[in-house]
Every structure is written in structure tokens, then in C-alpha cells.
Design a protein around this motif. Sequence first.
Motif, PDB file in Angstrom:
ATOM      1  N   SER A 121      49.501  53.735   0.941  1.00  0.00           N
ATOM      2  CA  SER A 121      48.789  52.971   1.961  1.00  0.00           C
ATOM      3  C   SER A 121      47.328  53.371   1.908  1.00  0.00           C
ATOM      4  CB  SER A 121      49.354  53.249   3.357  1.00  0.00           C
ATOM      5  OG  SER A 121      48.607  52.577   4.353  1.00  0.00           O
ATOM      6  N   VAL A 122      46.457  52.367   1.967  1.00  0.00           N
ATOM      7  CA  VAL A 122      45.028  52.637   2.087  1.00  0.00           C
ATOM      8  C   VAL A 122      44.516  51.898   3.315  1.00  0.00           C
ATOM      9  CG1 VAL A 122      44.643  53.077  -0.354  1.00  0.00           C
ATOM     10  CG2 VAL A 122      44.432  50.746   0.499  1.00  0.00           C
ATOM     11  N   ASP A 123      43.620  52.532   4.037  1.00  0.00           N
ATOM     12  CA  ASP A 123      42.997  51.943   5.214  1.00  0.00           C
ATOM     13  C   ASP A 123      41.830  51.078   4.748  1.00  0.00           C
ATOM     14  OD1 ASP A 123      41.528  51.390   7.510  1.00  0.00           O
ATOM     15  OD2 ASP A 123      41.828  53.375   8.389  1.00  0.00           O
ATOM     16  N   PRO A 124      41.935  49.748   4.869  1.00  0.00           N
ATOM     17  CA  PRO A 124      40.860  48.880   4.358  1.00  0.00           C
ATOM     18  C   PRO A 124      39.528  49.060   5.063  1.00  0.00           C
ATOM     19  CG  PRO A 124      42.876  47.634   4.727  1.00  0.00           C
ATOM     20  CD  PRO A 124      43.057  48.964   5.396  1.00  0.00           C
ATOM     21  N   LEU A 125      39.532  49.762   6.221  1.00  0.00           N
ATOM     22  CA  LEU A 125      38.298  49.972   6.962  1.00  0.00           C
ATOM     23  C   LEU A 125      37.593  51.266   6.558  1.00  0.00           C
ATOM     24  CD1 LEU A 125      39.425  48.824  10.528  1.00  0.00           C
ATOM     25  CD2 LEU A 125      38.521  47.454   8.641  1.00  0.00           C
ATOM     26  N   LYS A 126      38.192  52.014   5.639  1.00  0.00           N
ATOM     27  CA  LYS A 126      37.565  53.238   5.144  1.00  0.00           C
ATOM     28  C   LYS A 126      36.733  52.943   3.901  1.00  0.00           C
ATOM     29  CE  LYS A 126      40.972  56.584   6.871  1.00  0.00           C
ATOM     30  NZ  LYS A 126      41.978  57.620   6.498  1.00  0.00           N
ATOM     31  N   ASP A 127      35.610  53.641   3.786  1.00  0.00           N
ATOM     32  CA  ASP A 127      34.688  53.394   2.677  1.00  0.00           C
ATOM     33  C   ASP A 127      35.288  53.701   1.310  1.00  0.00           C
ATOM     34  OD1 ASP A 127      32.728  52.580   4.464  1.00  0.00           O
ATOM     35  OD2 ASP A 127      31.768  54.549   4.559  1.00  0.00           O
ATOM     36  N   ASP A 128      36.267  54.615   1.277  1.00  0.00           N
ATOM     37  CA  ASP A 128      36.819  55.028  -0.013  1.00  0.00           C
ATOM     38  C   ASP A 128      38.141  54.345  -0.333  1.00  0.00           C
ATOM     39  OD1 ASP A 128      38.466  56.250   1.827  1.00  0.00           O
ATOM     40  OD2 ASP A 128      38.521  58.185   0.781  1.00  0.00           O
ATOM     41  N   PHE A 154      50.502  47.262   3.607  1.00  0.00           N
ATOM     42  CA  PHE A 154      49.477  47.014   4.616  1.00  0.00           C
ATOM     43  C   PHE A 154      50.144  46.554   5.904  1.00  0.00           C
ATOM     44  CE2 PHE A 154      47.308  46.433   0.567  1.00  0.00           C
ATOM     45  CZ  PHE A 154      46.165  47.193   0.750  1.00  0.00           C
ATOM     46  N   GLN A 155      49.702  47.141   7.027  1.00  0.00           N
ATOM     47  CA  GLN A 155      50.155  46.706   8.352  1.00  0.00           C
ATOM     48  C   GLN A 155      48.901  46.241   9.083  1.00  0.00           C
ATOM     49  OE1 GLN A 155      50.509  46.223  11.421  1.00  0.00           O
ATOM     50  NE2 GLN A 155      52.579  46.498  12.135  1.00  0.00           N
ATOM     51  N   GLN A 156      48.597  44.950   8.956  1.00  0.00           N
ATOM     52  CA  GLN A 156      47.302  44.441   9.369  1.00  0.00           C
ATOM     53  C   GLN A 156      47.049  44.580  10.875  1.00  0.00           C
ATOM     54  OE1 GLN A 156      49.696  43.206   6.988  1.00  0.00           O
ATOM     55  NE2 GLN A 156      49.256  41.065   7.422  1.00  0.00           N
ATOM     56  N   ASP A 158      48.468  54.278   6.701  1.00  0.00           N
ATOM     57  CA  ASP A 158      47.136  54.750   7.055  1.00  0.00           C
ATOM     58  C   ASP A 158      46.451  53.687   7.907  1.00  0.00           C
ATOM     59  OD1 ASP A 158      44.643  55.816   7.362  1.00  0.00           O
ATOM     60  OD2 ASP A 158      44.296  56.252   5.239  1.00  0.00           O
ATOM     61  N   ALA A 159      46.492  53.889   9.215  1.00  0.00           N
ATOM     62  CA  ALA A 159      45.808  53.014  10.173  1.00  0.00           C
ATOM     63  C   ALA A 159      44.854  53.850  11.019  1.00  0.00           C
ATOM     64  CB  ALA A 159      46.826  52.287  11.052  1.00  0.00           C
ATOM     65  N   GLU A 160      44.294  54.877  10.392  1.00  0.00           N
ATOM     66  CA  GLU A 160      43.532  55.885  11.128  1.00  0.00           C
ATOM     67  C   GLU A 160      42.290  55.312  11.802  1.00  0.00           C
ATOM     68  OE1 GLU A 160      42.121  60.502  10.481  1.00  0.00           O
ATOM     69  OE2 GLU A 160      42.315  59.209   8.725  1.00  0.00           O
ATOM     70  N   THR A 161      41.544  54.444  11.116  1.00  0.00           N
ATOM     71  CA  THR A 161      40.303  53.939  11.692  1.00  0.00           C
ATOM     72  C   THR A 161      40.560  53.156  12.967  1.00  0.00           C
ATOM     73  OG1 THR A 161      39.305  53.797   9.496  1.00  0.00           O
ATOM     74  CG2 THR A 161      38.258  52.535  11.249  1.00  0.00           C
ATOM     75  N   ASN A 162      41.567  52.303  12.952  1.00  0.00           N
ATOM     76  CA  ASN A 162      41.829  51.430  14.090  1.00  0.00           C
ATOM     77  C   ASN A 162      42.581  52.117  15.213  1.00  0.00           C
ATOM     78  OD1 ASN A 162      41.642  48.716  15.267  1.00  0.00           O
ATOM     79  ND2 ASN A 162      43.856  48.624  14.996  1.00  0.00           N
ATOM     80  N   THR A 163      43.468  53.061  14.885  1.00  0.00           N
ATOM     81  CA  THR A 163      44.315  53.681  15.911  1.00  0.00           C
ATOM     82  C   THR A 163      43.891  55.102  16.273  1.00  0.00           C
ATOM     83  OG1 THR A 163      45.900  54.633  14.326  1.00  0.00           O
ATOM     84  CG2 THR A 163      46.276  52.345  15.048  1.00  0.00           C
TER      85      THR A 163
END
Length: 291
Positions: A101-108, A127-129, A70-75
Motif C-alpha cells: 500500500s502506498v499513500d497517494p498523498l505522500k511525496d514519496d 488502495f482504499q480511496q 497506508d492512509a496516514e496522511t488522511n487519518t
Amino acid sequence: MTVRDSLDEPRIIDTHAHQPTAEFLRDAGGEMMRDAANKFGTQMETWDYEAMIEEYHEYGIGKAIMLGWDAETNTGNPPVPNDYVAEIRDEYPDFFVGFGSVDPLKDDCVEEAIRCVEDLGLSGFKFQQIAQGFDPSDDAHTDLFDTIEDLGVPVIFHGGNSTLGAGSPGGRGLKIKYGNPMLIDDVAAEHPDLQILIAHPAFPWEKEQLAICQQKGNVYMDFSGWLPKYIDDQVLHYAKTILQDKVMFGTDYPMIRPETWFESFDESFDAPDEVKRKVLWENAEEFLGLN
């Protein structure tokens, strides 16, 4: 004869496998995955899980960690859903170990981490930073790693450069600085009960990676994403000696296939069979609590 020939049944564990399907290679990967394929002359072919497992069993691999994404916010690309990872794990429970996988940039992200373990029964996180565009040492992510530590499951962090976006203008905006394992060292120091696996020999920061694995009892590394013949000699030396209990086998499937990896391993990793057993399955069994 190789150490694999002594196995009565598939026992080797691949600590780093992606879906050989469109969910990962085309949907989540998008243009940055096509860049990587073009750079290294590979095809974006897909196949099913039965073919994957048959291929793995042929080379003595009995389990593989299947990674969420989950890299949705960045990509802007859709994730490989954690529910999908759990479904595939449930369909092949003897073979796949599911990591969410959790997107660290997502609020949830914290709530999703809890759901992954408590509702879906996933066994850890990836995590794939670089793709996710975050610094794991930033205090903004402390709650997330506190939560995962409390959940008692391990995490896999990407280490080193990434082929995603390779050769494209600006590398699709991906920043390789987030792959520096020194950023993971902060997480390891502040979360001593969190078991951490750094994926890949962390080029160009291999020495930093070795230092962290040597100094932090809760940090390990794998060989995924590289053919052994291309891995730095010092990394191979440490894997045969002082870090022989800390290094694990991984492919980065389907980008690297078992046949090609083992051919290189047999040629380049001259170590006693007891060390090879540690790298190929015993260390992973310990890390995953399978023994």
C-alpha cells in the motif's frame, strides 16, 4: 456436496484479507475501525497467522492476498508497513500473496511503489480511496499509476461505501464519494495495461461497477465485504452469466470469516459448478498469474 468438497487440497483463493493482528485492527484502524465494529456488533479480537491459515485450510482456501494499508496522511493513523507485509509473506510463502500500500498523498509514493515491487517483491497494490482521502481519477496521481502500470503488477481499489467511521459524527471526516467506481473507470481507460480489481460489490454504485467490468477488459470485481445473501440480485446474475470470468471470491477477513461467507454462498449462489470454480479460484489464478 459443494464444489469445495471436490478439492483434493486447498485451492480456493481469497482476494481480500487483512491482518487479524493489532497492526491492522488497532493501530492502522484506530477509532474508525472501532466505529465499524460497534456499528455491526463485532469484537476487536486478534489472533495469529497460524490460526488464520488453519481456519482457511479447513474451508479449502489455499492462498490469500494479504493487503498492506497506508492512509496516514488522511487519518493520522500509522500504516501497516510494506516491510511487515513482505515479512509475513516470506514466513508463509505458500499461502500469502503480498500486496503493498502506498499513500497517494505522500511525496514519496512513487518511490515507495517501486521499492515495494523491486526490493520487497510484493505482487500488487491496494488502495482504499475513502480512508486515504483521494480521487484516483485526479491528474495528480497519474505518475503513480503510470509507474505501477510499468511495474506490471495489478491493483485493488476499494469499491462502494465503507463501514469505517460508521455512525460517528461526520463519519470521522471520511468521504464516501471516493468509493464511486466511476473514478476508477478513468484510471482503467488511461492505463489499459493495468489490471484492476474493484473490491466489494460497490454499494450504492453496483450498476456502475457492472458496466465498468463489462466494458473494460482490464477491470474485475470481487465479493469481499458482503455475505452473498445481501448482494444485489443483478450483481449475482451478472456473476453467473456475462461476468463469470470477471468475478472473484473474497472475504474481507477478519471482518467476515470463511465459514460464515461460505454458508451464505451455498444458500444464495445457485450456479453450475464450473461457474463456482471460476469465482472461487480459477479467475483469481488468472488475475494473479498463478496458472
